[in-house]
Design an enzyme around this catalytic site. Structure first.
Site, PDB file in Angstrom:
ATOM      1  CG  ASN A 474      -0.180   0.232   2.523  1.00 41.33           C
ATOM      2  OD1 ASN A 474       0.412  -0.704   3.057  1.00 41.33           O
ATOM      3  ND2 ASN A 474      -0.208   1.446   3.039  1.00 41.33           N
ATOM      4  CB  CYS A 475       1.091   4.351  -1.665  1.00 43.49           C
ATOM      5  SG  CYS A 475      -0.452   4.649  -2.539  1.00 43.49           S
ATOM      6  CB  ILE A 476      -0.448   8.064   1.230  1.00 45.98           C
ATOM      7  CG1 ILE A 476       1.038   8.343   1.457  1.00 45.98           C
ATOM      8  CG2 ILE A 476      -1.286   8.952   2.150  1.00 45.98           C
ATOM      9  CD1 ILE A 476       1.440   9.760   1.177  1.00 45.98           C
TER      10      ILE A 476
END
Length: 532
Positions: A474-476
């Site tokens: 995942n990212c932000i």
């Protein structure tokens, strides 16, 4: 010696997306340290103390000087943080070993360069001024060629590939102690020694390429920040905007200036150096025009205006159902500088609105530069505005921010409301679904929604189940996945489970836009996959 690896091969597209994501770990720390530095340097400055004499108390002044000193930490160790963060973020297994090897690689890389400089007599042949011209400085306590962030990225990428290839290596019995994960730092040490010796010969070509890119960007004049701001937005749906942003913030592509007898390259690093130097009375517009100030018209005004338009265009019976969704999106945007929760509400149903948004974002960058606003940092949120704008005094021209943000609010509201009603765009609250379906989508009331507010089990099923997921990260705001069979992914089902959007990048890679709770959802999926 054998190397048994069962990890799925990473695609070219997935690699660059994942690479950009790894930049966010050190950048997040930089953002926080920038705030500390801004508060500390501002409230310990003589100008502010003259207006607020109580700040001149020795204990109070020492506290804020200490805050500025701590805030300066991340900038001084930025390259080594990138070298550690890249293999840490990219590695699928044994991440701790990858991070450890990243540090080993960066240290040996610079020690090897130092060895060459000594043997070639360069360190003894030139005085300090000449060494500075040759871009030679002390890094981790040794004199070496300053390859900056680009050098650290190269180290991080090489270490990642070494880790993926050798972390399951089996050696003959006599040497088995050095096999497996222990072999990764060993092969890293050997490889980086060779690469370090080659750098003095090949680095001038890398430097020339980056300088050429910088000259191209600077040659665009007043349009340079427009191209940067719009380009960043256009790249955002594909997760590649971090690459562009990193080049501008930390390399010669973002400009080079002499600050307090130090030659600094990269827009953010220039601003940080000026912020920390007491001799600087004015921040450089040439650097800050690529930083926080350019985001503020869209982040503090435009996107909240778009959210209000979406609310007013929703069916009256549905407005209360989407109110929480929009408010949380506006808060994430204005306070956290995270825009995807709003942007992905219209990106997929009306891509032309996203194009308009990207252009207006670029115009915001350009106008802030033309008005000589000088507010730095990375996020463009209300915190950056107050700490690095208002607290720095009138020299930042911060008073233009609410004016332009207010204008952007009106422009976005008018454009979005007109477009949504004119073209009957199915933004939240306007869908053809039944009221019951809408209630389920936005209220989180179904029985299988857990305490996180998401149906984790339902999301896993909609992704094709555990066996369909090759990799999960995942990212932000987004889940980043590789899947075996894209046809098993149920896009509409994911949206009914509160996903803001689904981006299918190719036959095996996709992103599911969740929002600010993405880490919780990812952790829940991983836990569920281990149990099942």
């Amino acid at each position: 010696m054998s190397n048994q690896s069962t990890s799925p091969q990473i695609t070219f597209w997935e690699f660059f997306q994942s690479l950009g994501k790894t930049f966010m770990l050190p950048v997040a720390l930089l953002s926080f340290c920038g705030i500390l530095l801004g508060i500390g340097s501002s409230l310990s400055s003589e100008g502010v103390i003259a207006q607020l004499p109580w700040l001149g108390n020795p204990t109070v002044k020492l506290f804020f000087q200490w805050m500025a000193w701590i805030g300066d930490f991340a900038f001084g160790y930025l390259p080594v943080m990138f070298a550690i963060a890249i293999p840490l973020g990219l590695a699928r297994d044994n991440k701790g070993v990858a991070a450890f090897s990243g540090f080993i690689g960066f240290a040996v890389f610079n020690l090897s360069i130092n060895f060459y400089l000594k043997q070639a007599g360069i360190l003894e042949s030139f005085d300090e001024l000449e060494l500075k011209k040759q871009n030679i400085k002390a890094i981790l306590g040794v004199q070496t060629i300053d390859t900056g962030i680009l050098g650290a990225i190269i180290v991080g990428i090489v270490v990642y590939f070494l880790h993926e290839k050798f972390h399951r290596t089996e050696l003959p019995d006599a040497f088995s102690f050095f096999g497996g994960v222990r072999f990764v730092p060993i092969i890293t040490l050997l490889t980086m020694n060779v690469l370090g010796l080659a750098i003095p010969f090949i680095w001038p070509f890398f430097a020339a390429a980056i300088n050429g890119l910088g000259s191209l960007i600077q040659g665009a004049g007043i349009f340079a920040p427009f191209l940067f701001g719009a380009g960043e937005r256009f790249l955002l749906p594909f997760g590649l905007h971090h690459i562009l942003v990193t080049l501008i913030r930390f390399t010669e592509a973002g400009g080079t200036l002499e600050v307090c007898n130090n030659t600094i390259s990269g827009a953010l690093l220039i601003f940080k150096e000026e912020l920390a130097c007491s001799e600087v009375t004015e921040f450089s517009v040439s650097a800050t025009r690529f930083l926080s100030q350019g985001k503020m018209p869209a982040f503090l005004g435009g996107l909240p205006g778009a959210a209000l338009a979406i609310y007013h265009c929703a069916k009256p019976a549905n407005r209360m159902k989407i109110k929480g969704l929009l408010i949380s999106g506006v808060i994430a945007c204005m306070v956290g500088g995270t825009t995807e929760p709003i942007e992905f509400l219209f990106l997929f149903v009306a891509p032309f609105l996203f194009v308009i948004h990207a252009i207006l974002t670029g115009l915001g960058f350009m106008i802030m530069g033309l008005l000589d606003v000088t507010i730095g940092n990375t996020d463009g949120n209300i915190i950056d505005f107050i700490v690095l704008g208002v607290l720095q005094g009138t020299k930042t021209n911060w008073h233009w921010v609410p004016v332009i943000a207010g204008l952007w609010f009106v422009i976005y509201y008018i454009i979005f409301r007109f477009a949504i009603t004119k073209f009957d765009i199915p933004t939240p609250g306007r869908e053809k679904d039944s009221n019951e379906a809408l209630a389920n989508e936005f209220s989180g009331t179904p029985a299988n929604f857990d305490s996180t507010g998401y149906d984790i089990e339902g999301i896993l099923v909609a992704l094709g189940g555990k066996k369909n997921i090759v990799s999960l990260d995942n990212c932000i705001t987004r889940l980043r996945l590789s899947v075996q069979d894209m046809s098993l992914v149920q896009e509409n089902k994911l949206k009914s489970l509160k996903a803001l959007g689904v981006v299918k990048l190719n036959d095996h890679n996709l992103q599911v836009v969740i929002g600010t709770k993405v880490q919780t959802v990812k952790d829940g999926l991983e836990k569920l996959m281990k149990v099942n």
